[in-house]
Scaffold this active site. Structure first.
Site, mmCIF file in Angstrom:
data_model
loop_
_atom_site.group_PDB
_atom_site.id
_atom_site.type_symbol
_atom_site.label_atom_id
_atom_site.label_comp_id
_atom_site.label_asym_id
_atom_site.label_seq_id
_atom_site.Cartn_x
_atom_site.Cartn_y
_atom_site.Cartn_z
ATOM 1 N N GLY A 1 -23.998 2.248 5.679
ATOM 2 C CA GLY A 1 -25.026 2.853 6.683
ATOM 3 C C GLY A 1 -25.233 1.871 7.740
ATOM 4 O O GLY A 1 -26.146 1.842 8.646
ATOM 5 N N TYR B 1 4.103 -6.744 17.846
ATOM 6 C CA TYR B 1 4.472 -5.942 16.665
ATOM 7 C C TYR B 1 5.351 -4.685 16.609
ATOM 8 O O TYR B 1 6.288 -4.478 16.226
ATOM 9 C CB TYR B 1 2.855 -5.583 15.844
ATOM 10 C CG TYR B 1 3.457 -4.519 14.406
ATOM 11 C CD1 TYR B 1 3.691 -5.123 13.289
ATOM 12 C CD2 TYR B 1 3.113 -3.234 14.522
ATOM 13 C CE1 TYR B 1 4.242 -4.093 12.351
ATOM 14 C CE2 TYR B 1 3.165 -2.252 13.795
ATOM 15 C CZ TYR B 1 3.798 -2.743 12.457
ATOM 16 O OH TYR B 1 4.073 -2.088 11.543
ATOM 17 N N ARG C 1 7.392 -11.294 -5.149
ATOM 18 C CA ARG C 1 6.666 -11.954 -6.082
ATOM 19 C C ARG C 1 6.411 -11.055 -7.104
ATOM 20 O O ARG C 1 6.227 -9.600 -6.976
ATOM 21 C CB ARG C 1 5.685 -12.856 -5.833
ATOM 22 C CG ARG C 1 4.495 -12.179 -5.175
ATOM 23 C CD ARG C 1 3.687 -12.907 -4.602
ATOM 24 N NE ARG C 1 3.821 -13.805 -3.566
ATOM 25 C CZ ARG C 1 3.982 -13.378 -2.285
ATOM 26 N NH1 ARG C 1 3.496 -12.324 -1.992
ATOM 27 N NH2 ARG C 1 4.330 -14.219 -1.114
ATOM 28 N N SER D 1 6.900 2.526 13.288
ATOM 29 C CA SER D 1 5.532 2.783 13.971
ATOM 30 C C SER D 1 5.491 3.539 15.203
ATOM 31 O O SER D 1 6.122 3.430 15.966
ATOM 32 C CB SER D 1 4.701 1.335 13.944
ATOM 33 O OG SER D 1 3.635 1.484 14.614
ATOM 34 N N PHE E 1 0.871 -1.213 0.091
ATOM 35 C CA PHE E 1 0.052 0.086 -0.072
ATOM 36 C C PHE E 1 0.947 1.345 0.042
ATOM 37 O O PHE E 1 0.597 2.155 -0.837
ATOM 38 C CB PHE E 1 -1.055 -0.211 1.147
ATOM 39 C CG PHE E 1 -1.536 1.247 1.749
ATOM 40 C CD1 PHE E 1 -2.070 2.158 0.614
ATOM 41 C CD2 PHE E 1 -1.531 1.657 2.977
ATOM 42 C CE1 PHE E 1 -2.788 3.178 0.957
ATOM 43 C CE2 PHE E 1 -2.089 2.829 3.344
ATOM 44 C CZ PHE E 1 -2.696 3.626 2.180
ATOM 45 N N ALA F 1 2.320 -6.732 8.442
ATOM 46 C CA ALA F 1 1.746 -5.295 9.180
ATOM 47 C C ALA F 1 1.552 -5.807 10.408
ATOM 48 O O ALA F 1 1.105 -4.740 11.220
ATOM 49 C CB ALA F 1 0.520 -5.034 8.255
ATOM 50 N N ALA G 1 9.124 -3.145 3.743
ATOM 51 C CA ALA G 1 8.837 -4.631 3.879
ATOM 52 C C ALA G 1 8.712 -5.244 5.210
ATOM 53 O O ALA G 1 9.390 -4.829 6.049
ATOM 54 C CB ALA G 1 10.094 -5.472 3.065
ATOM 55 N N LYS H 1 9.197 -3.666 16.035
ATOM 56 C CA LYS H 1 9.787 -2.535 15.237
ATOM 57 C C LYS H 1 10.836 -1.672 16.256
ATOM 58 O O LYS H 1 11.813 -1.208 15.710
ATOM 59 C CB LYS H 1 8.605 -1.791 15.350
ATOM 60 C CG LYS H 1 7.693 -1.791 14.161
ATOM 61 C CD LYS H 1 8.332 -1.733 12.712
ATOM 62 C CE LYS H 1 7.368 -1.790 11.472
ATOM 63 N NZ LYS H 1 8.046 -1.732 10.444
#
Length: 313
Positions: free
Chosen positions: A185, A136, A34, A110, A12, A68, A65, A140
């Site tokens: 909604g 995570y 890939r 992060s 992203f 996430a 890389a 980092k």
């Protein structure tokens, strides 16, 4: 011509960064695991001797890389494997970059390294003592420390960037889920929430990363840790209303007491998700602005409108 290698080039943030750098006239080397169809991409499925070849002539590396998030419900051993892999990947690229004569290494970390929430009237800064709360964030932080050692030993210019939640066209995760819920909604129980969350549009983030990856344009960035954001924290109800306005719909907000939602989230094992939606997390990004003269190039409303246009709204 400046040559910049971007790991995680098909992700992203990576795709957006590569496109931004190309517009700036930079020779971009997107590294992917890939085939993804990106122009000039280099496939590196795992660390190894191939790194030497793709790093030839590069002035900087932007390291995006990695996974996430840690695997849910993983055992202690699984989580340790995840942590080690994240740290090993960052260090492998940094060591290879230093050996290849690359001048600068930009590590995208992060804001979670600082912690999960801030008290009312408070904001995390680059100088705060880190307080990672999950595996995570710990991975980092461990990577940051290991990269600092490599930089000291090799002379590699290290720049660490800690963004908060990133949103923009092609983004996934919790933000995309919120957009989908608003557009359908779905009644959302956040009408009574009074928090403050720093976020950053992907357009703003890649603009800052491009600045940090250019040693000539940002000599003062070397050896620094930067927190970056759109500049204005937003409350969850206000965020949902802005999403609705951009997508041409109406946010249906119910005034459910936050304490009740926290209790339910805890019982369902979703406390961390509740913290992100109900709690505050504010960043002080003054170092980026004062030292580098950087400022956001788009507002939240402008980025949300770009997202709506990309979705055909």
């Amino acid at each position: 011509m400046t040559r910049i290698l971007v790991t995680g080039g098909s992700g992203f943030i990576g795709r957006t960064l590569c496109g931004h750098l190309q517009i700036l006239g930079v020779d971009v080397v997107p590294v992917v695991r890939r085939v993804s169809g990106m122009p000039g991409e280099q496939i590196v499925a795992r660390l190894g001797t191939a790194l030497d070849a793709v790093l030839v002539g590069c002035d900087a590396v932007v390291h995006l890389a990695g996974d996430a998030q840690a695997p849910r419900g993983g055992t202690t051993a699984d989580l340790e494997v995840f942590r080690s892999a994240q740290v090993g990947l960052a260090c492998g690229w940094a060591q290879a970059a230093a050996a290849a004569g690359v001048r600068r290494f930009v590590f995208v970390s992060s804001a979670k390294v600082n912690g999960e929430w801030t008290a009312d009237g408070q904001a995390f800064s680059s100088d705060d003592t880190p307080g990672p709360q999950d595996i995570y964030a710990q991975s980092k932080w461990d990577a940051e420390q290991a990269l600092c050692r490599i930089a000291t030993e090799t002379g590699l210019e290290l720049v660490i960037v800690r963004p908060p939640m990133v949103y923009g066209p092609g983004g996934r995760g919790n933000f995309a889920a919120l957009v989908a819920a608003v557009c359908r909604g779905v009644p959302l129980p956040f009408g009574a929430v009074r928090n403050h969350r720093s976020m950053i549009a992907v357009t703003n983030l890649v603009d800052f990363l491009a600045l940090c990856a250019d040693p000539a344009a940002s000599p003062g960035a070397a050896g620094r840790v930067f927190l970056v954001s759109d500049g204005q924290p937003v409350a969850t109800p206000e965020l949902l209303k802005r999403i609705a306005q951009a997508y041409g719909c109406k946010a249906r907000l119910l005034p459910v007491p936050p304490a009740f939602m926290v209790t339910v989230a805890r019982l369902l094992g979703r406390r961390q998700v509740a913290d992100r939606l109900l709690g505050s997390l504010v960043l002080d990004d003054s170092l980026a602005r004062d030292l580098l003269g950087w400022k956001p190039v788009v507002t939240m409303d402008e980025q949300l409108r770009v997202m709506a246009n990309a979705a055909g709204v």
